[in-house]
Design a protein around this motif. Sequence first.
Motif, PDB file in Angstrom:
ATOM      1  N   LEU A 351       0.832  -1.206   0.000  1.00 14.77           N
ATOM      2  CA  LEU A 351       0.000   0.000   0.000  1.00 14.77           C
ATOM      3  C   LEU A 351       0.873   1.266   0.000  1.00 14.77           C
ATOM      4  CD1 LEU A 351      -2.783  -1.129   2.497  1.00 14.77           C
ATOM      5  CD2 LEU A 351      -3.028  -0.807   0.032  1.00 14.77           C
ATOM      6  N   ILE A 352       1.943   1.237   0.783  1.00 17.42           N
ATOM      7  CA  ILE A 352       2.864   2.384   0.803  1.00 17.42           C
ATOM      8  C   ILE A 352       3.483   2.589  -0.574  1.00 17.42           C
ATOM      9  CG2 ILE A 352       5.067   3.213   1.726  1.00 17.42           C
ATOM     10  CD1 ILE A 352       4.283   1.784   4.375  1.00 17.42           C
ATOM     11  N   ASN A 353       3.897   1.468  -1.186  1.00 15.16           N
ATOM     12  CA  ASN A 353       4.525   1.535  -2.505  1.00 15.16           C
ATOM     13  C   ASN A 353       3.553   2.084  -3.554  1.00 15.16           C
ATOM     14  OD1 ASN A 353       6.764   1.127  -4.202  1.00 15.16           O
ATOM     15  ND2 ASN A 353       5.923  -0.809  -4.949  1.00 15.16           N
ATOM     16  N   LEU A 354       2.294   1.673  -3.488  1.00 12.87           N
ATOM     17  CA  LEU A 354       1.294   2.138  -4.458  1.00 12.87           C
ATOM     18  C   LEU A 354       0.962   3.614  -4.239  1.00 12.87           C
ATOM     19  CD1 LEU A 354      -1.100  -0.956  -4.582  1.00 12.87           C
ATOM     20  CD2 LEU A 354       0.279  -0.061  -6.470  1.00 12.87           C
ATOM     21  N   CYS A 355       1.012   4.055  -2.982  1.00 14.24           N
ATOM     22  CA  CYS A 355       0.809   5.484  -2.703  1.00 14.24           C
ATOM     23  C   CYS A 355       1.953   6.308  -3.294  1.00 14.24           C
ATOM     24  CB  CYS A 355       0.708   5.728  -1.198  1.00 14.24           C
ATOM     25  SG  CYS A 355      -0.850   5.186  -0.453  1.00 14.24           S
ATOM     26  N   ILE A 356       3.183   5.789  -3.161  1.00 17.23           N
ATOM     27  CA  ILE A 356       4.351   6.478  -3.722  1.00 17.23           C
ATOM     28  C   ILE A 356       4.240   6.555  -5.247  1.00 17.23           C
ATOM     29  CG2 ILE A 356       6.849   6.297  -4.079  1.00 17.23           C
ATOM     30  CD1 ILE A 356       6.978   5.032  -1.234  1.00 17.23           C
ATOM     31  N   LYS A 357       3.739   5.473  -5.859  1.00 19.74           N
ATOM     32  CA  LYS A 357       3.580   5.435  -7.318  1.00 19.74           C
ATOM     33  C   LYS A 357       2.389   6.249  -7.797  1.00 19.74           C
ATOM     34  CE  LYS A 357       5.554   0.792  -8.035  1.00 19.74           C
ATOM     35  NZ  LYS A 357       5.257  -0.584  -8.512  1.00 19.74           N
ATOM     36  N   ARG A 358       1.625   6.813  -6.853  1.00 20.54           N
ATOM     37  CA  ARG A 358       0.427   7.594  -7.161  1.00 20.54           C
ATOM     38  C   ARG A 358      -0.631   6.768  -7.895  1.00 20.54           C
ATOM     39  NH1 ARG A 358      -1.142  10.934  -4.344  1.00 20.54           N
ATOM     40  NH2 ARG A 358      -2.240  12.089  -5.968  1.00 20.54           N
ATOM     41  N   ILE A 360      -2.726   4.782  -5.828  1.00 14.50           N
ATOM     42  CA  ILE A 360      -3.798   4.832  -4.840  1.00 14.50           C
ATOM     43  C   ILE A 360      -3.519   5.990  -3.886  1.00 14.50           C
ATOM     44  CG2 ILE A 360      -4.144   2.326  -4.982  1.00 14.50           C
ATOM     45  CD1 ILE A 360      -2.840   2.114  -2.198  1.00 14.50           C
ATOM     46  N   GLU A 361      -4.491   6.276  -3.034  1.00 13.22           N
ATOM     47  CA  GLU A 361      -4.329   7.363  -2.063  1.00 13.22           C
ATOM     48  C   GLU A 361      -4.963   6.951  -0.746  1.00 13.22           C
ATOM     49  OE1 GLU A 361      -4.816  11.796  -3.035  1.00 13.22           O
ATOM     50  OE2 GLU A 361      -6.743  11.255  -2.113  1.00 13.22           O
ATOM     51  N   GLN A 362      -4.275   7.287   0.356  1.00 16.19           N
ATOM     52  CA  GLN A 362      -4.840   7.032   1.675  1.00 16.19           C
ATOM     53  C   GLN A 362      -5.624   8.263   2.118  1.00 16.19           C
ATOM     54  OE1 GLN A 362      -2.032   6.051   4.749  1.00 16.19           O
ATOM     55  NE2 GLN A 362      -3.614   5.633   6.278  1.00 16.19           N
TER      56      GLN A 362
END
Length: 371
Positions: A351-358, A360-362
């Motif tokens: 989830l952190i990696n996908l947030c960094i890749k833009r 997904i968003e928390q």
Amino acid sequence: MTLNNDKCKQMVIMLHECSGIGWHTVQKAVAHKAWETVNGTNVADWLAIGFGRAQAETAAKRWSELFDWPQAPYKRAQELGAAVLTPYDEEYPEDLRRIPQPPWVLYALGRLELLKRPSIAMVGTRNPSAYGRHTALSLSEQLSQQGFTVVSGLARGIDSKAHEAALKGEGSTIAVLASPVDHCYPPENRSLYQQIMRDGLILSESPVGSPLHPGMFPLRNRIIAGLSLGTIVVEAAKGSGSLITADQALEMGRDVFAIPGPISSPKSEGPNSLIREGAKLVSSAGHILEEYSWLKERLAALTTPRQTVSEASGMSAEEQRIIDLLRDRPLTINELHQLTMIPFGHLSALLINLCIKRKIEQQPGAVYIAL
């Protein structure tokens, strides 16, 4: 394709998409070469080749608006990116041409080349036991890795497990829907549907926009059996739809395989009964391969590595799975864990990696959404 075939295909699609006109009525039009002999807007011409009054009026009206009706199902299907196939198209699967009533029209989303690969169907109960789930996952993945395309109906239970595992191998999977190709049923399989649309094939004979009703499921089952060299029944109670598919396969002269189960389990009554009646008992992909040893070289040629959409975009299969789930609705990490069964520590890192890749968003409340 010749000009006459173009006209024939156009007529077949038009009639197939008319309410109240069924398979045999389209057959009458084809037998009379109506694309050459009938004035499409003349009710009397349709009556003359055996249409009923209501059918003739429907066909004449539909023909008159053929090029001017933007809501025609085939036009809507094409707007979705779906291919619209008839028996007059080269892409139409040869095995399906040979069944008693091949679909006049197929709508397809995804990898059309899968229609030309050797296929095996896998069907079973919507409420499998742990044994049934494990067997479907293991056997489907083995078959796909050997080059077979696994065909099923995207239903809950065994169907879903068969598709899910087959996506991991070279053979991939074909999901044959009772609903139109733009409608995922059941809705909880939406993320699997999206994954199949990317890396497999979604197939249906139901025109886009048509309502789903129970009579469509047996019709769907004949396509599953007709696309396949053989049908494997994993778990099924007596009288289930899976056994209808097996019966249809037998009527088509195709092979039927069954996974044996405990005699005390109602879910094993179907396959155990099929084995008593002569179905071939199987417990591994090797047993299937033995039956089709003549396909060995062809399957070997088909199992060359291919790059999935997920790999091409620099995302792992697990990351893509998370994104697909979040496209359906926002989810918490707990909900994602329940749906994916990915360990919490690894899931948190993804989830952190996908947030960094833009990707997904928390949001507040530890809720994640897809971007």
